[in-house]
Write an enzyme that holds these catalytic residues in place. Structure first.
Site, PDB file in Angstrom:
ATOM      1  N   HIS A 178      13.263   3.927 -11.189  1.00 32.25           N
ATOM      2  CA  HIS A 178      12.862   3.330 -10.186  1.00 32.25           C
ATOM      3  C   HIS A 178      11.597   2.778 -10.394  1.00 32.25           C
ATOM      4  O   HIS A 178      10.355   3.705 -10.672  1.00 32.25           O
ATOM      5  CB  HIS A 178      12.903   4.326  -8.100  1.00 32.25           C
ATOM      6  CG  HIS A 178      12.343   3.423  -7.283  1.00 32.25           C
ATOM      7  ND1 HIS A 178      12.608   1.856  -7.700  1.00 32.25           N
ATOM      8  CD2 HIS A 178      11.653   3.626  -7.023  1.00 32.25           C
ATOM      9  CE1 HIS A 178      12.076   1.357  -6.258  1.00 32.25           C
ATOM     10  NE2 HIS A 178      11.419   2.403  -5.763  1.00 32.25           N
ATOM     11  N   ASN A 233       7.898  -3.536  -6.318  1.00 31.84           N
ATOM     12  CA  ASN A 233       8.843  -2.449  -6.384  1.00 31.84           C
ATOM     13  C   ASN A 233      10.295  -2.884  -5.195  1.00 31.84           C
ATOM     14  O   ASN A 233      10.103  -3.108  -4.439  1.00 31.84           O
ATOM     15  CB  ASN A 233       8.644  -1.141  -5.481  1.00 31.84           C
ATOM     16  CG  ASN A 233       9.467  -0.024  -4.526  1.00 31.84           C
ATOM     17  OD1 ASN A 233      10.505  -0.393  -5.198  1.00 31.84           O
ATOM     18  ND2 ASN A 233       9.366   0.776  -3.992  1.00 31.84           N
ATOM     19  N   CYS A 292      15.722   3.496  -2.025  1.00 34.90           N
ATOM     20  CA  CYS A 292      15.775   3.309  -3.591  1.00 34.90           C
ATOM     21  C   CYS A 292      16.054   3.826  -4.502  1.00 34.90           C
ATOM     22  O   CYS A 292      16.873   3.950  -5.443  1.00 34.90           O
ATOM     23  CB  CYS A 292      13.842   3.594  -3.830  1.00 34.90           C
ATOM     24  SG  CYS A 292      12.611   2.454  -2.589  1.00 34.90           S
TER      25      CYS A 292
HETATM   26  N1  COA Z   1      -5.934  -3.107  -2.104  1.00 30.84           N
HETATM   27  C1  COA Z   1      -7.453  -2.591  -2.171  1.00 30.84           C
HETATM   28  N2  COA Z   1      -7.736  -0.748  -1.906  1.00 30.84           N
HETATM   29  C2  COA Z   1      -6.778  -1.153  -1.163  1.00 30.84           C
HETATM   30  C3  COA Z   1      -5.602  -1.005  -1.418  1.00 30.84           C
HETATM   31  C4  COA Z   1      -5.445  -2.495  -1.716  1.00 30.84           C
HETATM   32  N3  COA Z   1      -3.935  -2.760  -1.184  1.00 30.84           N
HETATM   33  N4  COA Z   1      -4.439  -0.628  -0.652  1.00 30.84           N
HETATM   34  C5  COA Z   1      -5.391   0.722  -0.089  1.00 30.84           C
HETATM   35  N5  COA Z   1      -6.602   0.318  -0.588  1.00 30.84           N
HETATM   36  C6  COA Z   1      -7.910   1.095  -0.111  1.00 30.84           C
HETATM   37  C7  COA Z   1      -7.652   2.073   0.881  1.00 30.84           C
HETATM   38  O1  COA Z   1      -7.995   1.406   2.093  1.00 30.84           O
HETATM   39  C8  COA Z   1      -9.118   3.586   0.291  1.00 30.84           C
HETATM   40  O2  COA Z   1      -9.933   2.793   0.884  1.00 30.84           O
HETATM   41  P1  COA Z   1     -11.050   4.114   1.428  1.00 30.84           P
HETATM   42  O3  COA Z   1     -11.169   5.215   0.154  1.00 30.84           O
HETATM   43  O4  COA Z   1     -12.525   2.932   1.537  1.00 30.84           O
HETATM   44  O5  COA Z   1     -10.638   3.856   2.527  1.00 30.84           O
HETATM   45  C9  COA Z   1      -8.480   3.589  -1.316  1.00 30.84           C
HETATM   46  O6  COA Z   1      -7.868   2.358  -1.296  1.00 30.84           O
HETATM   47  C10 COA Z   1      -8.014   4.707  -1.453  1.00 30.84           C
HETATM   48  O7  COA Z   1      -6.354   4.254  -0.323  1.00 30.84           O
HETATM   49  P2  COA Z   1      -4.945   5.426  -0.465  1.00 30.84           P
HETATM   50  O8  COA Z   1      -4.083   5.660   0.472  1.00 30.84           O
HETATM   51  O9  COA Z   1      -5.984   6.438  -0.734  1.00 30.84           O
HETATM   52  O10 COA Z   1      -4.775   4.924  -2.041  1.00 30.84           O
HETATM   53  P3  COA Z   1      -3.925   6.088  -2.962  1.00 30.84           P
HETATM   54  O11 COA Z   1      -4.527   6.418  -4.556  1.00 30.84           O
HETATM   55  O12 COA Z   1      -3.184   6.343  -2.898  1.00 30.84           O
HETATM   56  O13 COA Z   1      -2.836   4.478  -4.297  1.00 30.84           O
HETATM   57  C11 COA Z   1      -0.830   4.061  -3.134  1.00 30.84           C
HETATM   58  C12 COA Z   1      -2.274   4.320  -2.314  1.00 30.84           C
HETATM   59  C13 COA Z   1       0.426   3.122  -2.099  1.00 30.84           C
HETATM   60  C14 COA Z   1      -0.578   2.945  -4.346  1.00 30.84           C
HETATM   61  C15 COA Z   1      -0.095   5.061  -3.629  1.00 30.84           C
HETATM   62  O14 COA Z   1      -0.506   6.164  -2.381  1.00 30.84           O
HETATM   63  C16 COA Z   1       1.595   5.567  -3.866  1.00 30.84           C
HETATM   64  O15 COA Z   1       1.855   4.764  -5.264  1.00 30.84           O
HETATM   65  N6  COA Z   1       2.235   6.086  -3.277  1.00 30.84           N
HETATM   66  C17 COA Z   1       4.064   6.167  -3.274  1.00 30.84           C
HETATM   67  C18 COA Z   1       4.195   4.895  -2.877  1.00 30.84           C
HETATM   68  C19 COA Z   1       5.830   4.582  -3.451  1.00 30.84           C
HETATM   69  O16 COA Z   1       5.637   4.252  -4.271  1.00 30.84           O
HETATM   70  N7  COA Z   1       6.285   4.207  -2.479  1.00 30.84           N
HETATM   71  C20 COA Z   1       8.023   3.549  -1.989  1.00 30.84           C
HETATM   72  C21 COA Z   1       8.598   4.952  -2.515  1.00 30.84           C
HETATM   73  S1  COA Z   1      10.360   3.794  -3.177  1.00 30.84           S
END
Ligand code: COA
Length: 344
Positions: A271, A301, A128
């Site tokens: 980004h 994204n 990215c």
């Molecule tokens: N809808 C509903 N629930 C979801 C979900 C969705 N799309 N995706 C994950 N969950 C749930 C998980 O299963 C988990 O449930 P549990 O607590 O029962 O196990 C809960 O939500 C929390 O999951 P988690 O992965 O800890 O969420 P988070 O707060 O870390 O958010 C992201 C996840 C992906 C949004 C976050 O980690 C993020 O933004 N990371 C960076 C990603 C990024 O920028 N990538 C590109 C870089 S260029």
């Protein structure tokens, strides 16, 4: 000498998919996606659209603007774009989702389609952060040879074709799109253009955001049944923590490098991966959130496309004034990060 942006363009597929549309197919909700990411919609390419198709549209829009045409008539746009396509000395295309893996580069396909017959062409793979890297690469190549005058830098992605639609943790995050700029070497020394770029990598995080199959490390073998398409795997929390630090450190380093204060910055174009990443970095740096341009609600994204897509949107909506000091900041697979300071 200055390296100025003289044209911008974007392209997004017409098909717009909302969070509610997604929640009809997978176990998620509009509320979860919005509260965890700031995403409301994404645009998804149809089966026949590849990376170069969006890149060509964005490039033509940028070329036409550089030639003086910003209207909506496609025939006029194409005529204006083809007028100056022959003056482009190089095409740098940043993507993680090329038309073909390895060869040919997507930049070469674009070169052919837009008629930039005098342009060298290559792809940049920096996740990215690809557009930030691309600007620095093009600016460097323009600087070292007097006869090179113009470059076309593109970020283009079709991420929805390498998305695991069974993984709700990643599939809600990505969208398709492209953005492009035309760079020109001018005499506006230090008054306009790209003032400085900082580009970094931390390869120890290479497996945090990865497409494991298909490359020489893990090719599909003869006789092997391909049960699933190639897709992106991500460790969300690792990437999140890296990203907040990358945005914070990059903005801080750019400001220190040019002795810039927060009040000097007109807009920061980050980004667009997750609005929460931007909010966390803004808090740490004590920069008002309104200074950051965010359009993630509409496009999700789009990886290397997100910064030039935002730049074009701001430009065409009259949000950029001559002399404005802009900061871009990117982060992504590799892991890579970096940013540019641009005087508009
Ligand atoms: N809808 C509903 N629930 C979801 C979900 C969705 N799309 N995706 C994950 N969950 C749930 C998980 O299963 C988990 O449930 P549990 O607590 O029962 O196990 C809960 O939500 C929390 O999951 P988690 O992965 O800890 O969420 P988070 O707060 O870390 O958010 C992201 C996840 C992906 C949004 C976050 O980690 C993020 O933004 N990371 C960076 C990603 C990024 O920028 N990538 C590109 C870089 S260029």
């Amino acid at each position: 000498m200055a390296i100025e942006i003289i044209g911008t363009g974007k392209a997004v597929p017409p098909k717009r998919v909302s969070n509610n549309d997604l929640s009809a197919q997978i176990d998620t909700t509009d509320e979860w996606i919005r509260s965890h990411t700031g995403i409301g919609n994404r645009h998804i390419a149809d089966e026949n659209t590849a990376c170069s198709d969006l890149a060509v549209e964005a490039a033509k829009n940028a070329l036409a603007m550089a030639a003086g045409y910003t209207g909506a008539d496609i025939a006029e746009r194409n005529r204006a774009a083809s007028e100056i396509a022959g003056s482009i000395d190089m095409i740098i295309l940043a993507t993680a989702t090329p038309d073909f893996y390895g060869t040919p580069s997507t930049a070469c396909i674009v070169q052919n389609k837009i008629g930039a017959r005098n342009a060298a062409a290559m792809d940049v793979t920096a996740g990215c952060t690809g557009f930030v890297y691309g600007l620095e690469t093009a600016a460097g190549l323009l600087s070292i040879r007097q006869e090179r005058k113009r470059a076309l830098v593109i970020g283009s992605e079709i991420l929805t074709k390498v998305t695991d639609w069974n993984d709700r943790g990643t599939c809600v995050l990505f969208g398709d799109g492209a953005g492009a700029v035309i760079l020109e070497k001018t005499g506006a020394d230090g008054k306009r253009g790209i003032l400085r770029s900082l580009i970094y990598a931390d390869g120890s995080g290479n497996s945090s955001l990865i497409m494991r199959r298909g490359g020489s490390r893990n090719p599909y073998k003869k006789g092997e049944t391909m049960t699933e398409p190639i897709y992106i795997e991500m460790n969300g929390q690792e990437v999140y923590n890296f990203a907040v630090k990358a945005v914070t450190d990059t903005i801080d380093a750019l400001m220190k490098a040019e002795d810039i204060k927060i009040d000097d910055i007109a807009r920061i174009i980050p980004h667009q991966a997750n609005a929460r990443i931007v909010q966390a970095a803004a808090r740490r740096l004590r920069i008002p959130l309104e200074r950051f341009y965010l359009n993630i609600e509409e496009y999700a994204n789009t990886s290397a496309a997100s910064i030039p897509l935002a730049l074009d949107e701001m430009n065409r909506n009259g949000l950029l004034k001559k002399g404005d000091l802009l900061l871009t900041v990117g982060f992504g697979g590799g892991l890579t990060y970096g940013g540019n300071i641009i005087i508009w």
